[in-house]
Design a protein around this motif. Structure first.
Motif, mmCIF file in Angstrom:
data_model
loop_
_atom_site.group_PDB
_atom_site.id
_atom_site.type_symbol
_atom_site.label_atom_id
_atom_site.label_comp_id
_atom_site.label_asym_id
_atom_site.label_seq_id
_atom_site.Cartn_x
_atom_site.Cartn_y
_atom_site.Cartn_z
ATOM 1 N N GLY A 1 0.787 -1.227 0.000
ATOM 2 C CA GLY A 1 0.000 0.000 0.000
ATOM 3 C C GLY A 1 0.818 1.274 0.000
ATOM 4 O O GLY A 1 0.269 2.378 0.003
ATOM 5 N N ALA A 2 2.122 1.143 -0.005
ATOM 6 C CA ALA A 2 3.014 2.300 0.091
ATOM 7 C C ALA A 2 3.116 3.050 -1.236
ATOM 8 O O ALA A 2 2.829 2.499 -2.304
ATOM 9 N N PRO A 3 3.556 4.308 -1.177
ATOM 10 C CA PRO A 3 3.823 5.053 -2.416
ATOM 11 C C PRO A 3 4.829 4.277 -3.265
ATOM 12 O O PRO A 3 5.809 3.737 -2.756
ATOM 13 N N ARG A 4 4.559 4.223 -4.560
ATOM 14 C CA ARG A 4 5.416 3.454 -5.455
ATOM 15 C C ARG A 4 5.374 4.032 -6.858
ATOM 16 O O ARG A 4 4.554 4.881 -7.166
ATOM 17 N N TYR A 5 6.241 3.534 -7.687
ATOM 18 C CA TYR A 5 6.249 3.907 -9.095
ATOM 19 C C TYR A 5 6.758 2.730 -9.904
ATOM 20 O O TYR A 5 7.431 1.841 -9.381
ATOM 21 N N SER A 6 6.424 2.712 -11.176
ATOM 22 C CA SER A 6 6.861 1.614 -12.039
ATOM 23 C C SER A 6 8.349 1.771 -12.350
ATOM 24 O O SER A 6 8.926 2.855 -12.216
ATOM 25 N N ARG A 7 8.920 0.698 -12.778
ATOM 26 C CA ARG A 7 10.350 0.681 -13.095
ATOM 27 C C ARG A 7 10.724 1.715 -14.143
ATOM 28 O O ARG A 7 11.844 2.202 -14.175
ATOM 29 N N ASP A 8 9.790 2.063 -15.015
ATOM 30 C CA ASP A 8 10.073 2.961 -16.133
ATOM 31 C C ASP A 8 9.669 4.406 -15.879
ATOM 32 O O ASP A 8 9.832 5.251 -16.759
ATOM 33 N N GLU A 9 9.111 4.708 -14.716
ATOM 34 C CA GLU A 9 8.587 6.047 -14.464
ATOM 35 C C GLU A 9 9.039 6.590 -13.114
ATOM 36 O O GLU A 9 8.247 6.699 -12.192
ATOM 37 N N ALA A 10 10.285 6.934 -12.997
ATOM 38 C CA ALA A 10 10.796 7.476 -11.736
ATOM 39 C C ALA A 10 10.163 8.834 -11.454
ATOM 40 O O ALA A 10 10.052 9.672 -12.358
#
Length: 123
Positions: free
Chosen positions: A92-101
């Motif tokens: 549930g934590a803030p995250r981003y995809s590998r391609d979208e820093a």
């Protein structure tokens, strides 16, 4: 040059290239993922975040989860870091995809630290 870095490490210091790829475990001894980056404040030189790769299978479908560095404790027996989080908390934590820093702005930092119940450090 690499030999020099390895020889000059101490019980307190570690080279950044050795942190990347290090496993992260929770208190239940479950492997949560591995560290893919360390985000370092340019001015203070302090590590702000360990970016955890979590989820997916063999890196496919996994996302990146910044975790405040202060939450991690190195465990020499495990050869990795331990964090007091469950898999559900990380999910549930803030995250981003590998391609979208993301842009690691103060606003983003407050979001991350706030999620974990910590005060965002004002440097």
């Amino acid at each position: 040059m690499t030999d020099t870095i390895e020889r000059t490490e101490t019980h307190r210091l570690i080279a950044s290239n050795k942190v990347e790829g290090t496993a992260v475990y929770n208190l239940e001894d479950e492997k949560l993922g591995t560290i893919v980056n360390v985000m370092i404040d340019k001015r203070s030189g302090q590590s702000d975040y360990a970016v955890l790769e979590f989820g997916g299978l063999f890196g496919i479908g996994s996302d990146h989860y910044p975790i405040p560095w202060e939450m991690l404790t190195y465990d020499t027996d495990k050869g990795g870091y331990v964090v007091n989080l469950t898999k559900d908390q990380v999910s549930g934590a803030p995250r981003y995809s590998r391609d979208e820093a993301p842009e690691y702005s103060d606003e983003y930092g407050r979001t991350i630290y706030g999620y974990y119940g910590l005060s965002y450090p004002m440097l």
